[in-house]
Design a protein around this motif. Structure first.
Motif, short mmCIF file in Angstrom:
data_model
loop_
_atom_site.label_atom_id
_atom_site.label_comp_id
_atom_site.label_asym_id
_atom_site.label_seq_id
_atom_site.Cartn_x
_atom_site.Cartn_y
_atom_site.Cartn_z
N PHE A 170 10.99 -27.36 10.72
CA PHE A 170 11.50 -25.90 10.37
C PHE A 170 11.34 -24.80 11.32
CE2 PHE A 170 13.15 -25.54 5.24
CZ PHE A 170 13.63 -24.37 6.27
N ILE A 191 7.94 -22.90 3.91
CA ILE A 191 8.59 -23.68 4.90
C ILE A 191 8.31 -25.26 4.89
CG2 ILE A 191 10.01 -22.15 5.58
CD1 ILE A 191 8.87 -22.49 8.25
N LYS A 247 16.68 -27.66 10.98
CA LYS A 247 15.80 -27.92 9.94
C LYS A 247 15.97 -29.94 10.51
CE LYS A 247 16.30 -23.79 6.91
NZ LYS A 247 17.06 -23.28 8.30
#
Length: 327
Positions: free
Chosen positions: A154, A179, A237
């Motif tokens: 990420f 995140i 991601k």
């Protein structure tokens, strides 16, 4: 609570608050109330979404007898005080991630929620997207054999604006809580048990928050995971679950609707597509109401607790302490 229609109140009027307002609207529900530190923003939000009530003082939301569920969207260093006040007044809480700064805060909120018999849940998309529920069934059924390795990436490129919340120590900024919580929640969702061995490395931003991190995790079943996080360089991601007989790849995993399974013996690829990424908050809302109706398991507070314990342990090793934690 045996009730078909719940009165939702939204605290905060930022991007995610607007998304939840649209999700409630899509479900044919009206938003009962909205509150914000800046009253004019709450008024504008109410006009945009047809909200019935705007509080002059947003704290009135917590004691309003007509409010059933409060969705908290404020910065995560403010969550605990708002949650405790709301829970003390018997309100059910769906709170944006990270639900608290640390495990001590979360445990205090859980204890109070249990005492007041209300639902406390984190708005973590991983636990509510239909795709993840389907993939969990496939993995737990043993179709791909045992889980061996999970790999998570990420990365977002954020300009070096140290007043931005991502880098702001006073707003509990940093990669892990913003995140990393997605990646660790993904890992916990597919692991058989909570990881109890955790190693990490960190690179700090000039403000002292974590800008970049690498994390290794393993549990008693010796399922392993690697996580790469960064706020100052772009990464996909991407999540991958590697098992004996195949592996699952998921792109844009925080709100994923599609996964690809590759069966290693034959090379065959199978696409699994369930739900819609744009309905992520709709699914959170649905599960929250199910939990309030009695199905507490769908709130996945057990996983939220595990993830917060992992993040708290990592930050303790780093020596990263936010101002609120020094009080």
């Amino acid at each position: 609570m045996n009730k078909k229609e719940f009165n939702w109140a939204i605290l905060g009027t930022g991007v995610v608050a607007n998304e939840m307002a649209n999700a409630l609207k899509k479900a044919g529900k009206s938003i009962y109330a909205v509150g914000n530190r800046t009253h004019s923003k709450a008024v504008d939000f109410a006009e945009k979404y047809g909200v019935q009530k705007v509080y002059d003082d947003f704290h009135e939301m917590f004691s309003d007898e007509n409010v059933d569920i409060i969705y908290i969207t404020t910065p995560h260093n403010t969550h605990i005080d708002f949650m405790l006040e709301a829970i003390s007044n018997g309100k059910h809480i769906l709170c944006e991630k990270s639900i608290t700064l640390n495990s001590d805060e979360l445990n205090k909120a859980i204890e109070l929620a249990e005492k007041n018999n209300v639902v406390l849940a984190e708005a973590m998309t991983i636990y509510h997207m239909p795709l993840y529920k389907k993939l969990k069934e496939i993995v737990e059924r043993g179709d791909l054999g045992e889980v061996r390795m999970i790999q998570m990436n990420f990365g977002s490129y954020k300009e070096y604006n140290m007043k931005n919340r991502f880098f702001n120590m006073n707003l509990a900024g940093g990669a892990l809580l913003d995140i990393g919580v997605y990646a660790i929640s993904f890992v916990r969702w597919f692991m058989s048990s909570k990881p109890n061995q955790v190693l990490s490395q960190v690179k700090y931003a000039p403000t002292g928050v974590d800008e970049q991190a690498g994390i290794l995790l393993m549990n008693d079943e010796q399922e392993m995971a690697t996580i790469s996080l960064t706020l100052h360089s772009k990464q996909p991601k991407r999540g991958m679950i590697s098992c004996d007989k195949g592996y699952i790849e998921i792109m844009e995993y925080p709100r994923a609707q599609k996964a690809v399974i590759t069966y290693t013996e034959t090379g065959e690829r199978e696409e699994i597509e369930v739900g819609k990424h744009e309905d992520a908050l709709f699914y959170e809302m649905q599960d929250m109401e199910k939990a309030v109706m009695g199905d507490r398991e769908v709130a996945r507070l057990d996983y939220t607790k595990d993830v917060m314990e992992i993040m708290t342990g990592i930050r303790k090793e780093w020596g990263l302490v936010y101002p609120e934690e020094r009080k």
